[in-house]
Design a protein around this motif. Structure first.
Motif, PDB file in Angstrom:
ATOM      1  N   ASN A 110     -32.517 -14.634  32.593  1.00 32.72           N
ATOM      2  CA  ASN A 110     -31.250 -15.163  32.072  1.00 32.72           C
ATOM      3  C   ASN A 110     -31.432 -16.513  31.379  1.00 32.72           C
ATOM      4  O   ASN A 110     -30.619 -16.896  30.529  1.00 32.72           O
ATOM      5  N   LYS A 111     -32.502 -17.215  31.728  1.00 35.53           N
ATOM      6  CA  LYS A 111     -32.696 -18.575  31.222  1.00 35.53           C
ATOM      7  C   LYS A 111     -33.889 -18.709  30.278  1.00 35.53           C
ATOM      8  O   LYS A 111     -33.955 -19.655  29.498  1.00 35.53           O
ATOM      9  N   HIS A 112     -34.839 -17.790  30.371  1.00 35.00           N
ATOM     10  CA  HIS A 112     -36.083 -17.948  29.634  1.00 35.00           C
ATOM     11  C   HIS A 112     -36.541 -16.623  29.033  1.00 35.00           C
ATOM     12  O   HIS A 112     -36.236 -15.551  29.558  1.00 35.00           O
ATOM     13  N   ARG A 113     -37.307 -16.742  27.959  1.00 38.46           N
ATOM     14  CA  ARG A 113     -38.087 -15.600  27.518  1.00 38.46           C
ATOM     15  C   ARG A 113     -39.345 -15.564  28.368  1.00 38.46           C
ATOM     16  O   ARG A 113     -39.986 -16.594  28.589  1.00 38.46           O
ATOM     17  N   ILE A 114     -39.683 -14.398  28.879  1.00 40.24           N
ATOM     18  CA  ILE A 114     -40.865 -14.242  29.721  1.00 40.24           C
ATOM     19  C   ILE A 114     -41.836 -13.295  29.046  1.00 40.24           C
ATOM     20  O   ILE A 114     -41.460 -12.206  28.610  1.00 40.24           O
ATOM     21  N   ILE A 115     -43.083 -13.718  28.978  1.00 44.83           N
ATOM     22  CA  ILE A 115     -44.139 -12.871  28.441  1.00 44.83           C
ATOM     23  C   ILE A 115     -44.887 -12.251  29.615  1.00 44.83           C
ATOM     24  O   ILE A 115     -45.488 -12.950  30.429  1.00 44.83           O
ATOM     25  N   PHE A 116     -44.825 -10.935  29.711  1.00 47.07           N
ATOM     26  CA  PHE A 116     -45.502 -10.188  30.758  1.00 47.07           C
ATOM     27  C   PHE A 116     -46.808  -9.634  30.190  1.00 47.07           C
ATOM     28  O   PHE A 116     -46.827  -9.073  29.101  1.00 47.07           O
ATOM     29  N   PHE A 117     -47.894  -9.771  30.944  1.00 45.28           N
ATOM     30  CA  PHE A 117     -49.178  -9.296  30.445  1.00 45.28           C
ATOM     31  C   PHE A 117     -50.110  -8.970  31.615  1.00 45.28           C
ATOM     32  O   PHE A 117     -49.881  -9.396  32.744  1.00 45.28           O
ATOM     33  N   GLY A 118     -51.147  -8.215  31.326  1.00 46.06           N
ATOM     34  CA  GLY A 118     -52.062  -7.759  32.356  1.00 46.06           C
ATOM     35  C   GLY A 118     -51.870  -6.285  32.633  1.00 46.06           C
ATOM     36  O   GLY A 118     -50.887  -5.669  32.203  1.00 46.06           O
ATOM     37  N   ASP A 119     -52.805  -5.670  33.376  1.00 47.15           N
ATOM     38  CA  ASP A 119     -52.715  -4.227  33.605  1.00 47.15           C
ATOM     39  C   ASP A 119     -51.518  -3.836  34.461  1.00 47.15           C
ATOM     40  O   ASP A 119     -51.085  -2.686  34.444  1.00 47.15           O
ATOM     41  N   GLY A 120     -50.952  -4.789  35.208  1.00 47.59           N
ATOM     42  CA  GLY A 120     -49.740  -4.490  35.963  1.00 47.59           C
ATOM     43  C   GLY A 120     -48.501  -4.471  35.101  1.00 47.59           C
ATOM     44  O   GLY A 120     -47.507  -3.815  35.422  1.00 47.59           O
ATOM     45  N   ALA A 121     -48.528  -5.188  33.976  1.00 52.25           N
ATOM     46  CA  ALA A 121     -47.355  -5.259  33.095  1.00 52.25           C
ATOM     47  C   ALA A 121     -47.129  -3.946  32.356  1.00 52.25           C
ATOM     48  O   ALA A 121     -45.985  -3.604  32.027  1.00 52.25           O
ATOM     49  N   ASP A 122     -48.200  -3.222  32.094  1.00 50.82           N
ATOM     50  CA  ASP A 122     -48.073  -1.981  31.320  1.00 50.82           C
ATOM     51  C   ASP A 122     -47.104  -1.001  31.968  1.00 50.82           C
ATOM     52  O   ASP A 122     -46.310  -0.349  31.294  1.00 50.82           O
ATOM     53  N   LYS A 123     -47.163  -0.891  33.290  1.00 55.33           N
ATOM     54  CA  LYS A 123     -46.316   0.095  33.967  1.00 55.33           C
ATOM     55  C   LYS A 123     -44.900  -0.434  34.213  1.00 55.33           C
ATOM     56  O   LYS A 123     -44.038   0.319  34.655  1.00 55.33           O
ATOM     57  N   CYS A 124     -44.656  -1.723  33.934  1.00 57.29           N
ATOM     58  CA  CYS A 124     -43.340  -2.317  34.166  1.00 57.29           C
ATOM     59  C   CYS A 124     -42.475  -2.391  32.912  1.00 57.29           C
ATOM     60  O   CYS A 124     -41.295  -2.722  32.992  1.00 57.29           O
ATOM     61  N   GLU A 125     -43.058  -2.080  31.769  1.00 56.85           N
ATOM     62  CA  GLU A 125     -42.320  -2.241  30.522  1.00 56.85           C
ATOM     63  C   GLU A 125     -41.098  -1.337  30.465  1.00 56.85           C
ATOM     64  O   GLU A 125     -40.026  -1.748  29.991  1.00 56.85           O
ATOM     65  N   ALA A 126     -41.212  -0.109  30.955  1.00 59.09           N
ATOM     66  CA  ALA A 126     -40.074   0.807  30.919  1.00 59.09           C
ATOM     67  C   ALA A 126     -38.930   0.311  31.792  1.00 59.09           C
ATOM     68  O   ALA A 126     -37.755   0.540  31.490  1.00 59.09           O
ATOM     69  N   THR A 127     -39.252  -0.401  32.871  1.00 55.02           N
ATOM     70  CA  THR A 127     -38.242  -0.884  33.802  1.00 55.02           C
ATOM     71  C   THR A 127     -37.606  -2.187  33.336  1.00 55.02           C
ATOM     72  O   THR A 127     -36.394  -2.375  33.450  1.00 55.02           O
ATOM     73  N   LEU A 128     -38.393  -3.108  32.785  1.00 53.77           N
ATOM     74  CA  LEU A 128     -37.904  -4.436  32.419  1.00 53.77           C
ATOM     75  C   LEU A 128     -37.703  -4.618  30.919  1.00 53.77           C
ATOM     76  O   LEU A 128     -37.061  -5.585  30.495  1.00 53.77           O
ATOM     77  N   GLY A 129     -38.228  -3.708  30.128  1.00 53.16           N
ATOM     78  CA  GLY A 129     -38.267  -3.905  28.692  1.00 53.16           C
ATOM     79  C   GLY A 129     -36.930  -3.912  27.989  1.00 53.16           C
ATOM     80  O   GLY A 129     -36.837  -4.375  26.838  1.00 53.16           O
ATOM     81  N   ALA A 130     -35.876  -3.415  28.634  1.00 55.72           N
ATOM     82  CA  ALA A 130     -34.561  -3.405  27.988  1.00 55.72           C
ATOM     83  C   ALA A 130     -33.981  -4.807  27.844  1.00 55.72           C
ATOM     84  O   ALA A 130     -33.117  -5.042  26.994  1.00 55.72           O
ATOM     85  N   ASN A 131     -34.428  -5.743  28.666  1.00 56.49           N
ATOM     86  CA  ASN A 131     -33.931  -7.112  28.577  1.00 56.49           C
ATOM     87  C   ASN A 131     -34.510  -7.783  27.334  1.00 56.49           C
ATOM     88  O   ASN A 131     -35.732  -7.810  27.150  1.00 56.49           O
ATOM     89  N   PRO A 132     -33.674  -8.344  26.469  1.00 58.49           N
ATOM     90  CA  PRO A 132     -34.183  -8.945  25.226  1.00 58.49           C
ATOM     91  C   PRO A 132     -35.091 -10.148  25.448  1.00 58.49           C
ATOM     92  O   PRO A 132     -35.850 -10.523  24.549  1.00 58.49           O
ATOM     93  N   ASN A 133     -35.030 -10.753  26.630  1.00 62.91           N
ATOM     94  CA  ASN A 133     -35.893 -11.902  26.919  1.00 62.91           C
ATOM     95  C   ASN A 133     -37.237 -11.499  27.523  1.00 62.91           C
ATOM     96  O   ASN A 133     -38.067 -12.367  27.812  1.00 62.91           O
ATOM     97  N   ALA A 134     -37.430 -10.202  27.726  1.00 63.77           N
ATOM     98  CA  ALA A 134     -38.700  -9.715  28.270  1.00 63.77           C
ATOM     99  C   ALA A 134     -39.611  -9.279  27.129  1.00 63.77           C
ATOM    100  O   ALA A 134     -39.261  -8.407  26.345  1.00 63.77           O
ATOM    101  N   GLN A 135     -40.753  -9.903  27.033  1.00 63.56           N
ATOM    102  CA  GLN A 135     -41.732  -9.567  26.001  1.00 63.56           C
ATOM    103  C   GLN A 135     -43.020  -9.110  26.669  1.00 63.56           C
ATOM    104  O   GLN A 135     -43.500  -9.744  27.613  1.00 63.56           O
ATOM    105  N   PHE A 136     -43.581  -8.008  26.193  1.00 62.01           N
ATOM    106  CA  PHE A 136     -44.791  -7.460  26.789  1.00 62.01           C
ATOM    107  C   PHE A 136     -45.945  -7.587  25.796  1.00 62.01           C
ATOM    108  O   PHE A 136     -45.810  -7.257  24.621  1.00 62.01           O
ATOM    109  N   LEU A 137     -47.057  -8.100  26.297  1.00 62.44           N
ATOM    110  CA  LEU A 137     -48.223  -8.346  25.464  1.00 62.44           C
ATOM    111  C   LEU A 137     -49.210  -7.206  25.675  1.00 62.44           C
ATOM    112  O   LEU A 137     -49.837  -7.099  26.730  1.00 62.44           O
ATOM    113  N   PRO A 138     -49.358  -6.318  24.694  1.00 62.48           N
ATOM    114  CA  PRO A 138     -50.238  -5.148  24.875  1.00 62.48           C
ATOM    115  C   PRO A 138     -51.710  -5.522  24.738  1.00 62.48           C
ATOM    116  O   PRO A 138     -52.073  -6.504  24.090  1.00 62.48           O
ATOM    117  N   GLY A 139     -52.544  -4.721  25.366  1.00 60.64           N
ATOM    118  CA  GLY A 139     -53.985  -4.848  25.162  1.00 60.64           C
ATOM    119  C   GLY A 139     -54.650  -6.037  25.826  1.00 60.64           C
ATOM    120  O   GLY A 139     -55.800  -6.359  25.511  1.00 60.64           O
TER     121      GLY A 139
END
Length: 230
Positions: A159-188
């Motif tokens: 709600n307050k920040h853009r968060i960059i999620f990364f690492g092999d654990g982030a890959d499986k969380c993108e479908a769950t958290l990715g709808a939030n516009p402040n959630a950014q996922f770093l692939p690879g």
């Protein structure tokens, strides 16, 4: 001059790096499961030779201390401790998630804004990850934990920040958290021993070493052996 051998085996990546005065001069890496024990000593031998150094030239050994893979951590820490005992060199331990955050902060390929938070994630099992939150200066703003991720995870921070999620654990969380516009996922993103460089140099200068005899990896959770299929 400081010459530090850096070892990273907490994830699927088996990686070693050699840093001189806080600058990586050589590294070797393979991102593959269950290969760490087979290649790590070979990688280290090749790395030292490629830099025209001997083991006696090393000033310290730095190791990624967890959380992460139980087996991977045992291999990396055991190798680091064995070298420290044999060479009479100090051991530097760096939390894996912190090193991952510094890999983004000091990397050449990614620029982060001041108000962004960094969330390195290591795959645990099912929808569980090892994670923490860091600001862009590498300061931890949320403690390391093992979290089961659902649609409500990180709600207050997002709600307050853009968060960059990364690492092999982030890959499986993108479908769950990715709808939030402040959630950014770093692939690879692949974990690397080169990410230890900044903290390893800092701790070496401050002589922040751990006791080689008593140091153990930071598992965060107890090891649970899987059952073999019949």
């Amino acid at each position: 001059m400081s010459v530090i051998l850096q070892i990273e085996t907490a994830t699927t990546s088996c990686s070693v790096a050699l840093a001189v005065d806080g600058k990586v001069v050589a590294f070797k890496q393979i991102n593959e499961r269950n290969i760490h024990a087979e290649v790590i000593t070979l990688f280290i031998d090749e790395l030292v030779a490629s830099a025209n150094l001997t083991y006696d030239n090393l000033d310290a050994i730095s190791v990624s201390s967890g959380p992460g893979s139980y087996t991977g951590l045992r291999i990396g820490v055991s190798t680091a401790k064995g070298l420290c005992f044999a060479l009479d060199k100090p051991l530097i331990a760096i939390e894996t998630l912190e090193a991952m955050a510094y890999g983004i902060i000091h990397g050449d390929d990614f620029t982060v804004d001041e108000d962004v938070l960094l969330c390195p994630m290591i795959d645990a099992r099912r929808m569980e990850v090892y994670c923490a939150l860091f600001d862009v200066h590498g300061q931890k703003v949320r403690s390391t934990s093992a979290d089961i991720i659902d649609e409500h995870s990180f709600a207050e921070e997002l709600n307050k920040h853009r968060i960059i999620f990364f690492g092999d654990g982030a890959d499986k969380c993108e479908a769950t958290l990715g709808a939030n516009p402040n959630a950014q996922f770093l692939p690879g993103f692949v974990n690397s021993a080169t990410f230890l460089t900044h903290k390893a140099a800092e701790k070496f200068d401050k002589k922040e070493f751990v006791d080689v005899a008593y140091f153990e990896p930071y598992y965060l959770k107890d090891f649970i052996a899987g059952k073999k299929a019949l």
